[in-house]
Scaffold this active site. Sequence first.
Site, short mmCIF file in Angstrom:
data_model
loop_
_atom_site.label_atom_id
_atom_site.label_comp_id
_atom_site.label_asym_id
_atom_site.label_seq_id
_atom_site.Cartn_x
_atom_site.Cartn_y
_atom_site.Cartn_z
N GLU A 169 0.82 -1.23 0.00
CA GLU A 169 0.00 0.00 0.00
C GLU A 169 0.84 1.27 0.00
O GLU A 169 0.86 2.01 1.00
CB GLU A 169 -0.96 -0.01 1.20
CG GLU A 169 -1.92 -1.18 1.17
CD GLU A 169 -2.79 -1.28 2.42
OE1 GLU A 169 -2.48 -0.60 3.42
OE2 GLU A 169 -3.76 -2.05 2.40
N GLU A 378 -5.09 -9.07 0.84
CA GLU A 378 -5.79 -8.74 2.09
C GLU A 378 -7.27 -8.57 1.80
O GLU A 378 -7.65 -8.02 0.76
CB GLU A 378 -5.30 -7.41 2.71
CG GLU A 378 -3.93 -7.46 3.32
CD GLU A 378 -3.50 -6.13 3.95
OE1 GLU A 378 -4.38 -5.34 4.36
OE2 GLU A 378 -2.29 -5.89 4.00
O1 IFM Z 1 -4.02 -3.40 9.17
C1 IFM Z 1 -4.01 -2.89 7.87
C2 IFM Z 1 -2.85 -3.44 7.09
O2 IFM Z 1 -1.62 -3.19 7.71
C3 IFM Z 1 -2.80 -2.81 5.72
N1 IFM Z 1 -4.07 -2.93 5.06
C4 IFM Z 1 -5.25 -2.56 5.79
C5 IFM Z 1 -5.27 -3.26 7.13
C6 IFM Z 1 -6.53 -2.86 7.90
O3 IFM Z 1 -6.55 -1.51 8.14
#
Ligand code: IFM
Length: 477
Positions: A169, A378
């Site tokens: 990210e 994710e």
């Molecule tokens: O916890 C975070 C992660 O580190 C990066 N993506 C989003 C998740 C939830 O906020």
Amino acid sequence: MENLHDLSFPADFLWGTATAPYQIEGAWNEDGKGPSNWDWRVHNTTYIKDGATGDVAVDHYHRWREDVSLMQQLGLTAYRFGIAWARVQPDGRGAWNAKGLEFYDRLIDALVDAGITPLVTLCHYDVPQALVEQGGWINRDMTGWFADYAEAMARRYGDRVRWWATLNEPICIADGFVPAPDDPHDLAAIQHHLLLAHGRGVQAIRAVNPALQVGLVTCLWPVHPMLGEGNTATIAKPGERLQFAGSAGDTAGAFTPADAIEAARQADIATNRAFLDPIFLGRYPQDILDAPIPRPIRDGDMAIIGTRPDYMGINYYSRIVAAPTRQPDGSIGWRWVGPAERGAPHTTMGWEIYPEGLHETIMMVHREYGAPPIIITENGIAEDDHLDPDGRIRDAYRSEFIAAHLAQISRAIADGARVRGYCCWTLLDNFEWDMGWSQRFGLIYVDHQTLARIVKDSGWWYRDIIAQVRRSSGGSI
Ligand code: IFM
């Protein structure tokens, strides 16, 4: 609950969970680890809810054996985790820390022995503080230091780790830079250098072994324009996101449908295309090139950034509903209209629950960026989980959330997308950055006092789903 019986996944689909080093490891200053920007942030600022720190986090550094054993109990076939750069190279340049390197050796060996495919992320927000003191991502040299680190990691672990991600990210890395840059040129530099570091990282890893699979992980959101306010607001439907049902002459308040479409276009560029276009097309969107503050692009940079990745890592949580705003100069800008404002279902993070957007996002990447392999790196839900007196956490909402998203992945695969795996965020309840301990995303509950781990109902449900898919030939559930 989504009917999962009609879903189908490839037999070699990766079924995983994801974590990040700062959020779980703890041991912030043990065994020769150097301080990171996040150690600095939690110790020197007041940004973090309730003054929480990741000093101990969920103590994965000491409890990793138990955590790998829990992964085995869940039947995971993949595990995405990050390396803390400051643990293996305390100053980010020069000397390596043997104890830190050995920690990841042990973890990777245990995963491989357990039949769990490791997916490694090189930078999940944290970098050695010593590099931040030299400007961090503002400093172009950071891209070379990162490439050296990527190369060393590929040399050390590439015999056991096939899947690599450079950055997690980049949009959040740039936003979370501390201290926040006063000069907007610095922000433009951070954004450009992150992408350049990614490109140089891909090249460095590939030079070690071209068979390694390297990608970038970004969070992507479909963007839907909204016109009007309150009960009279209209959101253009997915698939028609650049059109409203009403005629082009309709107005709501001071704005026209064209204004709302422009707002969504801008949001899409800022959040999605600012990353996808450079890495897949080797160029920035025109809006970024036309921005008043230029990115410090040098000859050859875009070819490096555009080194085609082997796969795309998509973190998907929600969609953006964008409404037009009026800028001081009269032009159109955009604002995110959150689900609470619209009365839409949302999680404790304030994110709308919108599974259909995952199909839309996957198909957008598939269609517009040359059909790359995709891993959902994710996806998950934070909720107010409760430990019941009988020792169970009854989080059916989490199973429903995951089931609904798996249905959208299966739909995308049926539509031709090359989705290779799914990593649920996250294995264990953990340190949620500036929100401290306030959010529980895990399939495994962690008692904040004792750090004891208890598998939630959703964890066992996920185990059953994985087992069913793997049992059935061809991967159908
Ligand atoms: O916890 C975070 C992660 O580190 C990066 N993506 C989003 C998740 C939830 O906020």
